[in-house]
Design an enzyme around this catalytic site. Sequence first.
Site, PDB file in Angstrom:
ATOM      1  N   HIS A  17      56.028  -5.895  16.157  1.00  0.00           N
ATOM      2  CA  HIS A  17      56.189  -4.744  15.258  1.00  0.00           C
ATOM      3  C   HIS A  17      57.476  -3.980  15.609  1.00  0.00           C
ATOM      4  CE1 HIS A  17      51.512  -4.642  15.230  1.00  0.00           C
ATOM      5  NE2 HIS A  17      51.880  -5.110  14.049  1.00  0.00           N
ATOM      6  N   LYS A  41      37.351  -0.244   8.704  1.00  0.00           N
ATOM      7  CA  LYS A  41      37.920  -1.089   9.754  1.00  0.00           C
ATOM      8  C   LYS A  41      37.616  -0.500  11.120  1.00  0.00           C
ATOM      9  CE  LYS A  41      42.082  -3.974   9.543  1.00  0.00           C
ATOM     10  NZ  LYS A  41      43.529  -3.963   9.262  1.00  0.00           N
ATOM     11  N   ARG A  90      55.317 -13.735   9.920  1.00  0.00           N
ATOM     12  CA  ARG A  90      55.298 -14.654  11.054  1.00  0.00           C
ATOM     13  C   ARG A  90      55.155 -16.084  10.580  1.00  0.00           C
ATOM     14  NH1 ARG A  90      50.633 -11.293  13.799  1.00  0.00           N
ATOM     15  NH2 ARG A  90      50.347 -11.002  11.572  1.00  0.00           N
ATOM     16  N   SER A 128      48.191  -8.347  17.025  1.00  0.00           N
ATOM     17  CA  SER A 128      47.349  -7.295  17.610  1.00  0.00           C
ATOM     18  C   SER A 128      45.934  -7.796  17.881  1.00  0.00           C
ATOM     19  CB  SER A 128      47.296  -6.073  16.697  1.00  0.00           C
ATOM     20  OG  SER A 128      48.559  -5.483  16.590  1.00  0.00           O
TER      21      SER A 128
HETATM   22  P1  ADP Z   1      47.765  -4.899   9.092  1.00  0.00           P
HETATM   23  O1  ADP Z   1      46.507  -4.251   9.545  1.00  0.00           O
HETATM   24  O2  ADP Z   1      48.326  -4.375   7.808  1.00  0.00           O
HETATM   25  O3  ADP Z   1      47.797  -6.399   9.187  1.00  0.00           O
HETATM   26  P2  ADP Z   1      49.372  -4.908  11.449  1.00  0.00           P
HETATM   27  O4  ADP Z   1      49.514  -3.717  12.318  1.00  0.00           O
HETATM   28  O5  ADP Z   1      48.622  -6.067  12.005  1.00  0.00           O
HETATM   29  O6  ADP Z   1      48.789  -4.360  10.128  1.00  0.00           O
HETATM   30  O7  ADP Z   1      50.786  -5.441  10.963  1.00  0.00           O
HETATM   31  C1  ADP Z   1      51.695  -4.646  10.280  1.00  0.00           C
HETATM   32  C2  ADP Z   1      52.884  -5.468   9.855  1.00  0.00           C
HETATM   33  O8  ADP Z   1      53.509  -6.053  10.972  1.00  0.00           O
HETATM   34  C3  ADP Z   1      52.569  -6.639   8.913  1.00  0.00           C
HETATM   35  O9  ADP Z   1      53.611  -6.747   7.979  1.00  0.00           O
HETATM   36  C4  ADP Z   1      52.562  -7.836   9.821  1.00  0.00           C
HETATM   37  O10 ADP Z   1      52.879  -9.025   9.128  1.00  0.00           O
HETATM   38  C5  ADP Z   1      53.656  -7.444  10.776  1.00  0.00           C
HETATM   39  N1  ADP Z   1      53.553  -8.101  12.084  1.00  0.00           N
HETATM   40  C6  ADP Z   1      52.497  -8.159  12.899  1.00  0.00           C
HETATM   41  N2  ADP Z   1      52.788  -8.822  14.029  1.00  0.00           N
HETATM   42  C7  ADP Z   1      54.075  -9.229  13.909  1.00  0.00           C
HETATM   43  C8  ADP Z   1      54.965 -10.005  14.740  1.00  0.00           C
HETATM   44  N3  ADP Z   1      54.579 -10.493  15.921  1.00  0.00           N
HETATM   45  N4  ADP Z   1      56.219 -10.208  14.273  1.00  0.00           N
HETATM   46  C9  ADP Z   1      56.581  -9.710  13.082  1.00  0.00           C
HETATM   47  N5  ADP Z   1      55.813  -9.001  12.267  1.00  0.00           N
HETATM   48  C10 ADP Z   1      54.572  -8.762  12.667  1.00  0.00           C
END
Ligand code: ADP
Length: 153
Positions: A17, A41, A90, A128
């Site tokens: 992120h 959630k 990803r 995450s």
């Molecule tokens: P959500 O609950 O909307 O999935 P996340 O916090 O998991 O939220 O992710 C938010 C954003 O970050 C999304 O666009 C996701 O694709 C992106 N993201 C998550 N992990 C990575 C990573 N390792 N590299 C790039 N983008 C990521």
Amino acid sequence: MRIAVFPGSFDPITVGHQDIIERASTLFDKMIVGLGTNASKQHMFTLEQRLSWIEKTFEANPKISVAAYSGLTIDFCKKNNANYLVRGLRSFTDFEYESAIAQMNQKMAPVIETIFMLTKPEYDAIASTIVRDIIRNGGEVKQFLARGVSLGG
Ligand code: ADP
């Protein structure tokens, strides 16, 4: 002024992120990290905790701010005069899921453009969900977390 929103639940914020937010922030005048709250959630970390980690991570960058929101992401964008919605990609699975959301958002809010940024290969596998699993099982996750996160004792 070009304002962008990067939405997510950031439970917790990872290096993946962090990297997307920092790279995307160079394209805009203002980058708002939107911490989406979804009542249905279950989160591992509280909203306050997640907000403070994000604030700490980007404290040195005046372009990047963070705010929590509930409801539709496009409504949060409109409220903040953001015409850009940034998402990170990803894998192909991300692409399939994200393209559906982006196309529906496009229909609902044509003024908001979704911008996708590809993750760096070294962050490809970082999610995450997996980080939370490792934490639950007592593993070491520091290398996967954004710089502002401290899990403490
Ligand atoms: P959500 O609950 O909307 O999935 P996340 O916090 O998991 O939220 O992710 C938010 C954003 O970050 C999304 O666009 C996701 O694709 C992106 N993201 C998550 N992990 C990575 C990573 N390792 N590299 C790039 N983008 C990521």
